[in-house]
Design a protein around this motif. Structure first.
Motif, PDB file in Angstrom:
ATOM      1  N   THR A 131       0.837  -1.201   0.000  1.00 27.95           N
ATOM      2  CA  THR A 131       0.000   0.000   0.000  1.00 27.95           C
ATOM      3  C   THR A 131       0.872   1.251   0.000  1.00 27.95           C
ATOM      4  N   HIS A 132       1.937   1.209   0.817  1.00 29.23           N
ATOM      5  CA  HIS A 132       2.848   2.353   0.938  1.00 29.23           C
ATOM      6  C   HIS A 132       3.484   2.700  -0.400  1.00 29.23           C
ATOM      7  N   TYR A 133       4.069   1.696  -1.075  1.00 29.20           N
ATOM      8  CA  TYR A 133       4.781   2.033  -2.311  1.00 29.20           C
ATOM      9  C   TYR A 133       3.814   2.392  -3.437  1.00 29.20           C
ATOM     10  N   LYS A 134       2.628   1.801  -3.441  1.00 24.84           N
ATOM     11  CA  LYS A 134       1.663   2.152  -4.491  1.00 24.84           C
ATOM     12  C   LYS A 134       1.086   3.554  -4.279  1.00 24.84           C
ATOM     13  N   GLN A 135       0.961   3.970  -3.030  1.00 28.40           N
ATOM     14  CA  GLN A 135       0.506   5.341  -2.767  1.00 28.40           C
ATOM     15  C   GLN A 135       1.537   6.348  -3.269  1.00 28.40           C
ATOM     16  N   ILE A 136       2.820   6.054  -3.025  1.00 24.40           N
ATOM     17  CA  ILE A 136       3.881   6.952  -3.499  1.00 24.40           C
ATOM     18  C   ILE A 136       3.894   7.008  -5.024  1.00 24.40           C
ATOM     19  N   LEU A 137       3.796   5.858  -5.672  1.00 26.52           N
ATOM     20  CA  LEU A 137       3.765   5.822  -7.139  1.00 26.52           C
ATOM     21  C   LEU A 137       2.555   6.573  -7.682  1.00 26.52           C
ATOM     22  N   SER A 138       1.420   6.432  -6.999  1.00 22.52           N
ATOM     23  CA  SER A 138       0.206   7.116  -7.434  1.00 22.52           C
ATOM     24  C   SER A 138       0.376   8.636  -7.346  1.00 22.52           C
ATOM     25  N   LYS A 139       0.979   9.105  -6.247  1.00 19.37           N
ATOM     26  CA  LYS A 139       1.184  10.549  -6.078  1.00 19.37           C
ATOM     27  C   LYS A 139       2.128  11.106  -7.137  1.00 19.37           C
ATOM     28  N   LEU A 140       3.048  10.249  -7.610  1.00 18.72           N
ATOM     29  CA  LEU A 140       4.003  10.679  -8.635  1.00 18.72           C
ATOM     30  C   LEU A 140       3.550  10.285 -10.040  1.00 18.72           C
ATOM     31  N   LYS A 141       2.262   9.925 -10.159  1.00 19.54           N
ATOM     32  CA  LYS A 141       1.620   9.628 -11.453  1.00 19.54           C
ATOM     33  C   LYS A 141       2.331   8.496 -12.202  1.00 19.54           C
ATOM     34  N   LEU A 142       2.591   7.415 -11.467  1.00 18.94           N
ATOM     35  CA  LEU A 142       3.200   6.216 -12.060  1.00 18.94           C
ATOM     36  C   LEU A 142       2.335   5.003 -11.723  1.00 18.94           C
ATOM     37  N   GLU A 143       1.042   5.101 -12.058  1.00 19.82           N
ATOM     38  CA  GLU A 143       0.074   4.090 -11.632  1.00 19.82           C
ATOM     39  C   GLU A 143       0.256   2.739 -12.331  1.00 19.82           C
ATOM     40  N   ASP A 144       0.677   2.750 -13.595  1.00 20.97           N
ATOM     41  CA  ASP A 144       0.787   1.503 -14.357  1.00 20.97           C
ATOM     42  C   ASP A 144       2.132   0.849 -14.058  1.00 20.97           C
ATOM     43  N   ILE A 145       2.153  -0.006 -13.010  1.00 16.44           N
ATOM     44  CA  ILE A 145       3.428  -0.570 -12.567  1.00 16.44           C
ATOM     45  C   ILE A 145       3.938  -1.673 -13.489  1.00 16.44           C
ATOM     46  N   ARG A 159      11.014  10.656 -11.836  1.00 18.82           N
ATOM     47  CA  ARG A 159      10.035  10.482 -10.761  1.00 18.82           C
ATOM     48  C   ARG A 159      10.113   9.072 -10.179  1.00 18.82           C
ATOM     49  N   LEU A 160      10.386   8.077 -11.036  1.00 16.84           N
ATOM     50  CA  LEU A 160      10.541   6.705 -10.544  1.00 16.84           C
ATOM     51  C   LEU A 160      11.773   6.607  -9.640  1.00 16.84           C
ATOM     52  N   SER A 161      12.861   7.258 -10.017  1.00 17.82           N
ATOM     53  CA  SER A 161      14.066   7.269  -9.173  1.00 17.82           C
ATOM     54  C   SER A 161      13.762   7.898  -7.816  1.00 17.82           C
ATOM     55  N   LEU A 162      12.982   8.976  -7.824  1.00 14.00           N
ATOM     56  CA  LEU A 162      12.575   9.617  -6.571  1.00 14.00           C
ATOM     57  C   LEU A 162      11.701   8.679  -5.747  1.00 14.00           C
ATOM     58  N   ALA A 163      10.752   8.005  -6.413  1.00 12.05           N
ATOM     59  CA  ALA A 163       9.851   7.077  -5.712  1.00 12.05           C
ATOM     60  C   ALA A 163      10.644   5.975  -5.018  1.00 12.05           C
ATOM     61  N   ILE A 164      11.648   5.425  -5.698  1.00 17.58           N
ATOM     62  CA  ILE A 164      12.457   4.334  -5.129  1.00 17.58           C
ATOM     63  C   ILE A 164      13.130   4.787  -3.835  1.00 17.58           C
ATOM     64  N   ILE A 165      13.665   6.017  -3.848  1.00 19.49           N
ATOM     65  CA  ILE A 165      14.326   6.547  -2.646  1.00 19.49           C
ATOM     66  C   ILE A 165      13.321   6.691  -1.500  1.00 19.49           C
ATOM     67  N   LEU A 166      12.142   7.213  -1.797  1.00 17.80           N
ATOM     68  CA  LEU A 166      11.134   7.418  -0.756  1.00 17.80           C
ATOM     69  C   LEU A 166      10.641   6.083  -0.205  1.00 17.80           C
ATOM     70  N   ILE A 167      10.506   5.097  -1.083  1.00 18.09           N
ATOM     71  CA  ILE A 167      10.031   3.769  -0.664  1.00 18.09           C
ATOM     72  C   ILE A 167      11.060   3.073   0.225  1.00 18.09           C
ATOM     73  N   ASN A 168      12.341   3.216  -0.120  1.00 17.63           N
ATOM     74  CA  ASN A 168      13.396   2.490   0.603  1.00 17.63           C
ATOM     75  C   ASN A 168      13.754   3.115   1.951  1.00 17.63           C
ATOM     76  N   LYS A 169      13.363   4.368   2.172  1.00 18.07           N
ATOM     77  CA  LYS A 169      13.568   5.053   3.456  1.00 18.07           C
ATOM     78  C   LYS A 169      15.005   4.945   3.968  1.00 18.07           C
ATOM     79  N   PRO A 170      15.983   5.513   3.243  1.00 18.85           N
ATOM     80  CA  PRO A 170      17.376   5.478   3.720  1.00 18.85           C
ATOM     81  C   PRO A 170      17.561   6.418   4.912  1.00 18.85           C
ATOM     82  N   ASP A 171      18.732   6.307   5.570  1.00 16.90           N
ATOM     83  CA  ASP A 171      19.020   7.205   6.701  1.00 16.90           C
ATOM     84  C   ASP A 171      19.255   8.633   6.220  1.00 16.90           C
ATOM     85  N   LEU A 172      19.940   8.767   5.080  1.00 12.66           N
ATOM     86  CA  LEU A 172      20.278  10.090   4.541  1.00 12.66           C
ATOM     87  C   LEU A 172      19.913  10.150   3.062  1.00 12.66           C
ATOM     88  N   LEU A 173      19.144  11.171   2.696  1.00  6.80           N
ATOM     89  CA  LEU A 173      18.766  11.387   1.300  1.00  6.80           C
ATOM     90  C   LEU A 173      19.574  12.554   0.752  1.00  6.80           C
TER      91      LEU A 173
END
Length: 619
Positions: A131-145, A159-173
């Motif tokens: 649910t978390h990663y699909k919500q992020i993809l949806s907000k970044l208009k990348l619905e068709d996975i 935007r996909l590169s940004l989504a991956i970073i947000l999904i993975n939740k690193p210590d430092l962005l």
């Protein structure tokens, strides 16, 4: 807690020194913006911190065990994978937990193995991962996975590169211009996401509202020195102004002392005492300080542009579509002298196409564009300028014009215009290929402005420009006496420059709003909205009883809802075409077959959805 320390790093390319002896630290939960002029080495510093480049001197020390993710300007995605495969190929630790749980479900006889896997799912809150990663993809208009990365546009891949970073939740962005390629809705969502999340950020961005609302510290590299400001963008502006005023005051005092010491030097005999020699040495220190000059330029021009007649541009019942996507549907507007209009809307609603139609570079399907005889367009496009090999900066500008006429018979030369846009005399004779991406954008702006247009059209002029250059551009545009129309995702820029908006809502709807961007947002959020219904992850709802669906079935269940919605949309479009007699007679049989296939696919997917739904409910 210190995550990373930068100690005395330097970087040069041949004789060109980008920066020397730079030191600073990044601590947990800091949200730092790095501000500097284009060409001063911002991206190089990000690359060095992220380990993608090395410095000539000094070192970067990371805290052991921290995870760092870097959003660069380069595209490093595997073009052969789908969006979903790309996300699942990133080595996310939660995926390991999910796979362990999936394996445990296959062996119900091993109760201890299942219990351990279940506890790990709880510990990592893995039930919500999909649910978390699909919500992020949806907000970044990348619905068709299921879409292949190779078929995505450059902006979508960013935007996909940004989504991956947000999904993975690193210590430092570490982020290089994260708001580029995002529309205003996405930018505001990302802004809210960063503001509320406990995330450690180090980023370069030109979006000043983003700086204002997200960052709690700003580091500025100015003329080779680092200045740190513990506050947001407003605080930075205030303290920078104070710093510059203090520097100017110090320079003025040095000038006065220099005059006094110069008189003393002229009166001295040739024989020098030890005391007078010391004073002479001090004199040369004072002289250097007194002659110090800041290289910032404020634009204050009274441009004597070519006269605009009573008829400027008239748009009559414009119709424009690309395949089934409608851009304009009967749009009408008559431009008045001196109007300053901003164009906003989601990506793909036709903003850039509208500018091409306005300048008659793109034909319309219906209606007409009438341009007055006195109108001289200056059009800054996203494509940039074509540079000839071996061309120097000043040569590019002089191809388009030697000067801009000012009032009272004055004029500003090509070289002076370049100086105002932060190209000093030495830089003007550099080869264009040596310029950074932001510097080339700045040069392109000068090439458009030197032509002295009376109707200026700017398509995303703020992309890749640093904050300092944006202030220069804003000052120039505030002095510009002609018509102005601008597409930009920079809300601060729009608020300062435009008086009204064309709001592209999609499906051919364009609203004329009398106000700037902040006025529009205040109006828009006050309107009642259709509440978005979030699809809850069925796995979490049932986890504490008995898992009714496997993880893969849960994913399939969620995908079915999306697929059915997409197919329903396709069916509606085709049915509307039939109802409106829009399908040529020779294509009716083929389109009918296509419609039948869509209806059959909807039936199959609905049947599978019903099966999984009943299983979920334990029926």
């Amino acid at each position: 807690m210190n995550y990373l320390s930068v100690e005395n790093i330097s970087k040069s390319y041949g004789e060109r020194v980008l920066f020397e002896d730079i030191s600073f630290g990044i601590n947990k939960d800091q949200k730092i913006a790095f501000v500097a002029k284009n060409g001063s080495g911002k991206t190089s510093i990000l690359n060095i911190i992220a380990g993608k480049d090395t410095s000539d001197t000094g070192q970067v020390i990371q805290r052991k065990g921290i995870q760092i993710s870097y959003l660069s300007q380069e595209n490093l995605l595997d073009q052969h994978l789908t969006i979903e495969e790309t996300i699942f190929s990133q080595g996310n630790k939660i995926l390991d937990v999910i796979h362990q749980y999936e394996n445990a479900l296959k062996h119900p006889e091993e109760a201890e193995l299942y219990q351990q896997a279940f506890e790990l799912m709880e510990q990592h809150n893995a039930w919500d991962f999909e649910t978390h990663y699909k919500q992020i993809l949806s907000k970044l208009k990348l619905e068709d996975i299921s879409q292949k990365v190779a078929t995505l546009s450059g902006g979508q891949q960013k935007r996909l590169s940004l989504a991956i970073i947000l999904i993975n939740k690193p210590d430092l962005l570490i982020l290089d211009e994260p708001t580029n390629h995002l529309d205003l809705e996405m930018i505001e969502w990302l802004e809210a996401f960063f503001a509320k999340e406990k995330i450690t950020l180090f980023m370069v961005t030109h979006d000043r509202y983003f700086l204002e609302r997200v960052c709690n510290e700003i580091i500025e590299l100015d003329h080779g020195k680092l200045y740190k400001y513990r506050g947001n963008y407003s605080y930075y502006l205030e303290k920078k102004e104070e710093r510059i005023a203090q520097e100017q005051s110090s320079v003025e005092k040095a000038k006065n002392l220099f005059k006094k010491e110069l008189d003393w030097m002229r009166k001295q005999p040739k024989a020098r005492t030890t005391k007078s020699k010391s004073r002479i040495d001090d004199f040369y220190v004072i002289k250097e300080k007194a002659h110090k000059r800041r290289q910032d330029h404020k634009v204050q021009l009274e441009i004597n542009m070519e006269r605009l007649g009573s008829k400027i541009v008239e748009l009559h019942k414009l119709q424009k579509s690309f395949d089934s996507i409608k851009i304009l549907d009967g749009f009408e507007y008559v431009f008045k002298k001196g109007e300053r209009i901003g164009v906003i809307g989601k990506n793909g609603t036709g903003k850039s196409s509208f500018l091409n139609i306005l300048t008659q570079q793109e034909p319309v399907d219906g209606g007409k564009v009438v341009v007055g005889e006195t109108v001289k367009f200056g059009y800054y496009t996203q494509k940039g300028i074509q540079i000839k090999e071996g061309q120097k900066v000043i040569e590019v500008i002089k191809e388009f014009g030697e000067y801009i006429p000012l009032t009272k018979g004055r004029k500003i030369s090509a070289g002076q215009l370049l100086e105002r846009f932060l190209f000093n005399r030495k830089k003007q004779y550099d080869f264009v290929e040596k310029l950074s991406g932001g510097e080339q954008k700045r040069l392109y702006l000068c090439a458009v402005l030197i032509q002295n247009p009376n109707f200026l059209i700017l398509d995303e002029p703020t992309n890749d420009l640093d904050v300092i250059t944006l202030n220069v551009l804003e000052n120039f545009l505030l002095d510009f006496p002609g018509n102005l129309i601008v597409v930009s995702h920079d809300r601060y820029f729009m608020d300062k420059i435009v008086d009204s908006l064309f709001v592209f809502r999609g499906n051919g709807v364009v609203e004329n709003f009398p106000g700037n961007y902040s006025d529009f947002r205040a109006y828009d959020v006050s309107k009642p909205k259709i509440r978005e219904v979030e699809t809850k992850h069925p796995q979490k709802e049932k986890s504490k009883q008995k898992a009714k669906l496997s993880y893969n079935e849960s994913r399939e269940f969620s995908d079915l809802e999306r697929d059915i919605a997409l197919l329903e949309k396709q069916r509606t479009i085709i049915e509307d075409q039939f109802n409106n007699n829009e399908i040529p007679s020779d294509q009716i049989a083929g389109v009918s077959q296509e419609l039948k296939s869509i209806i059959d696919a909807i039936g199959e997917k609905e049947e599978r959805w019903l099966t999984l739904s009943m299983k979920l409910e334990g029926l």
